[in-house]
Motif scaffolding. Sequence first.
Motif, mmCIF file in Angstrom:
data_model
loop_
_atom_site.group_PDB
_atom_site.id
_atom_site.type_symbol
_atom_site.label_atom_id
_atom_site.label_comp_id
_atom_site.label_asym_id
_atom_site.label_seq_id
_atom_site.Cartn_x
_atom_site.Cartn_y
_atom_site.Cartn_z
ATOM 1 N N LYS A 1 -2.160 41.880 36.385
ATOM 2 C CA LYS A 1 -1.135 41.789 37.623
ATOM 3 C C LYS A 1 0.591 40.653 36.968
ATOM 4 O O LYS A 1 1.266 41.546 37.758
ATOM 5 C CB LYS A 1 -2.304 40.821 38.559
ATOM 6 C CG LYS A 1 -2.595 41.588 38.963
ATOM 7 C CD LYS A 1 -3.496 39.704 40.143
ATOM 8 C CE LYS A 1 -4.706 40.537 40.906
ATOM 9 N NZ LYS A 1 -6.185 39.380 41.971
ATOM 10 N N ALA B 1 1.901 44.086 36.362
ATOM 11 C CA ALA B 1 2.736 45.089 37.634
ATOM 12 C C ALA B 1 4.033 44.114 38.167
ATOM 13 O O ALA B 1 5.447 44.433 38.215
ATOM 14 C CB ALA B 1 1.324 44.789 38.684
ATOM 15 N N ASP C 1 8.081 45.395 38.423
ATOM 16 C CA ASP C 1 8.499 45.397 39.441
ATOM 17 C C ASP C 1 7.584 45.030 40.693
ATOM 18 O O ASP C 1 6.244 45.137 41.256
ATOM 19 C CB ASP C 1 8.244 47.612 40.503
ATOM 20 C CG ASP C 1 8.710 47.554 41.123
ATOM 21 O OD1 ASP C 1 9.383 46.816 42.770
ATOM 22 O OD2 ASP C 1 9.184 48.751 42.012
ATOM 23 N N GLY D 1 8.270 44.243 44.135
ATOM 24 C CA GLY D 1 8.372 44.912 45.786
ATOM 25 C C GLY D 1 6.934 45.958 44.892
ATOM 26 O O GLY D 1 6.076 45.800 46.155
ATOM 27 N N VAL D 2 6.663 46.357 45.167
ATOM 28 C CA VAL D 2 5.524 47.127 44.584
ATOM 29 C C VAL D 2 4.111 46.727 43.737
ATOM 30 O O VAL D 2 3.427 46.801 44.301
ATOM 31 C CB VAL D 2 5.929 48.814 43.420
ATOM 32 C CG1 VAL D 2 4.041 48.811 42.647
ATOM 33 C CG2 VAL D 2 6.696 49.486 43.648
ATOM 34 N N SER E 1 2.966 43.597 44.878
ATOM 35 C CA SER E 1 3.210 42.649 46.572
ATOM 36 C C SER E 1 3.159 42.981 47.362
ATOM 37 O O SER E 1 1.793 43.225 47.885
ATOM 38 C CB SER E 1 4.045 41.639 46.655
ATOM 39 O OG SER E 1 5.490 42.573 46.695
ATOM 40 N N SER E 2 3.103 44.986 47.597
ATOM 41 C CA SER E 2 2.641 45.358 48.337
ATOM 42 C C SER E 2 1.683 46.406 47.757
ATOM 43 O O SER E 2 0.507 46.874 47.939
ATOM 44 C CB SER E 2 3.765 46.739 49.159
ATOM 45 O OG SER E 2 3.895 47.581 47.643
ATOM 46 N N PHE E 3 0.721 45.817 45.930
ATOM 47 C CA PHE E 3 -0.454 45.876 46.398
ATOM 48 C C PHE E 3 -1.401 44.439 45.692
ATOM 49 O O PHE E 3 -2.208 44.715 45.356
ATOM 50 C CB PHE E 3 -0.790 47.480 45.030
ATOM 51 C CG PHE E 3 -0.154 48.354 45.694
ATOM 52 C CD1 PHE E 3 -1.144 49.559 46.054
ATOM 53 C CD2 PHE E 3 0.581 48.581 45.056
ATOM 54 C CE1 PHE E 3 -1.194 50.877 46.757
ATOM 55 C CE2 PHE E 3 1.275 50.253 45.514
ATOM 56 C CZ PHE E 3 -0.143 50.953 45.670
ATOM 57 N N GLY E 4 -0.710 44.100 46.897
ATOM 58 C CA GLY E 4 -1.648 42.542 47.029
ATOM 59 C C GLY E 4 -1.724 41.102 46.219
ATOM 60 O O GLY E 4 -2.334 40.768 46.385
ATOM 61 N N ILE E 5 -0.765 41.937 45.207
ATOM 62 C CA ILE E 5 -0.512 40.231 43.890
ATOM 63 C C ILE E 5 0.409 39.586 44.325
ATOM 64 O O ILE E 5 1.718 40.172 44.858
ATOM 65 C CB ILE E 5 0.280 40.969 42.841
ATOM 66 C CG1 ILE E 5 -0.689 42.436 42.413
ATOM 67 C CG2 ILE E 5 0.053 39.851 42.183
ATOM 68 C CD1 ILE E 5 -0.482 42.823 41.655
ATOM 69 N N ASN E 6 0.529 38.160 44.467
ATOM 70 C CA ASN E 6 0.760 36.511 45.019
ATOM 71 C C ASN E 6 1.842 37.046 44.120
ATOM 72 O O ASN E 6 1.781 36.347 42.370
ATOM 73 C CB ASN E 6 0.236 36.179 44.723
ATOM 74 C CG ASN E 6 0.626 35.216 45.775
ATOM 75 O OD1 ASN E 6 2.452 34.793 45.754
ATOM 76 N ND2 ASN E 6 0.323 33.450 46.595
#
Lengths: 233, 289
Positions: free
Chosen positions: B167, B170, B174, B176-177, B179-184
């Motif tokens: 995480k 990631a 990026d 933005g990418v 967080s758009s996959f659920g990472i805080n």
Amino acid sequence: MLEIDNLSAFYGNSRALQNVTLEVADAGFLSVLGRNGVGKTALLRAIVGLMDRTEGSIRLDGEEIAATPTHDRVRHGIGYVPQGRGILPQFTVRENLKLGTFARRDPGHAGVLEDKVFDLFPVLKELLNRRGGNLSGGQQQQLAIARAMLTDPKIVLLDEPTEGIQPNIVEQIEDVIMRLNDEHGITVILVEQDVNFARRASRSFVIIEKGHVAASGPIDTLTDDLVHRHMAV
Amino acid sequence: MQIVFEQVLTGLSIGSILLLAALGLSIIYGTIGVINLAHGEFIMLGAYAAWALKTYVGVSLLPGLVLIFLGVGLFGWLVERILLRRLYQQPLDTILATWGIGVVLQQVIRLTAGGDLRYVELPPSMAGSVSILGVETSAYRIFIFVVAALLFLISWFIIYRTTFGLKLRAVVQDRGVASSFGINADRVYSATFAYGTGLAGLAGAIISPLKSVSPEMGTGYVVDAFMVVVLGGVQSLFGTVISAFSLGEVTGVIAFLQNDTIAKAIVLILIISVIRFRPQGLFVAKVRA
Ligand SMILES: Nc1ncnc2c1ncn2[C@@H]1O[C@H](COP(=O)(O)OP(=O)(O)OP(=O)(O)O)[C@@H](O)[C@H]1O
Ligand SMILES: [Mg+2]
């Protein structure tokens, strides 16, 4: 069911979307059309929560999510395939796919890669240990869709998924998108330049112009005249 | 032959102290991208924590290490949540803010613990020396080497082999990418900053018996740590290790031939020349963006 009401969205202080209202039924298929720079990407980013600021309402299955931070919002079952694909360059294909599993509604399955994505995109299986940044554009696009699939979404947002891709892969990607909708009942919102594909695949459309909705309706009301007026260069 | 081996050991010892001092900084700089000028003061806090634990609570160094790691880490976590988080958009402001935090910490320590030098005693079990292939070496320096190596391995494992690390990497690539996959992303950054400052505190505590403990001690360490990180290449944990031990060996050899001060100066000139020709540092990941 996704209901967007009076949505405005901003990059910094500049408004990219103005009072957009639309809705997509469960297992619906909405095509978002329009010229370059009119705000199509802004619309998808606003749904995911990646704009600097938004006003108005976004309801997913009746729940208001416009104020929810992105990482919580996507857990309501949103899969996102951004324009430019958003593949993490230093991650291997396997790690990029794993990323998809973190947004699952059922966190028990985080980290598990299912075979269904390899059925859809067999080429990914051979590339598992390759770095995302070292894939071709078409391979990246397939990876991006596969990754969004792994979130186990109720709704997928696809931003020009066939941009810059060779014809036979385009066909394959289009086929996958239609199957997601038909066979898996996943709601699709597709930003697309190819009107023919939009007509073939979707149930409804919306045409954006300068950040607001210029026309919308069931796909059979998308006349050549509308296309000519709002999309011809 | 004997003397060469002795030199190698001296270099390893200097290198492991450098690695300890630089590890937290390297992780924070390489991931969050914050140039943390308070890093030296976090090291200093760790050293004072070791002294205070012994003086006021009677807990000696080794059993205190976990507490010190957690305590300084918690402090770093608060600093990130309360202050730094608001400044990520303005990198220049984070430099100023961390510098300010460093100054405040120095003064707070001077006012509470006093400006005098403090001493932390060596753990009695490690006060002696050990003979390695005929060379007498202080047991505590071997301990430092082992701890530095372990902390490096643990950090590497966390970053490259755990879900948290995935995480983190990631978010670094990026936000933005990710967080758009659920990472805080906020939570990942707070935890990373806390871990990095915890490591700094640990470094200060472990180094404290070898050097005197003073409010200003951090300044020297932050310079050393930055040299290590810049030479090794940002975003390369591996580079940090190689760089720490190379600098350790070079410093050791020059100090043997000349003296400590000249060694420092020559090492600095060497680093500047390397950076002149390889501004990205010695090690960088090669992937198309
Ligand atoms: N990061 C940004 N900062 C400021 N303005 C931006 C940014 N990205 C896009 N814009 C502006 O916002 C408007 C809408 O952009 P958007 O990317 O949504 O267009 P689009 O319809 O997706 O175009 P395309 O078909 O080229 O992808 C454009 O006028 C664009 O110049
Ligand atoms: Mg776009």
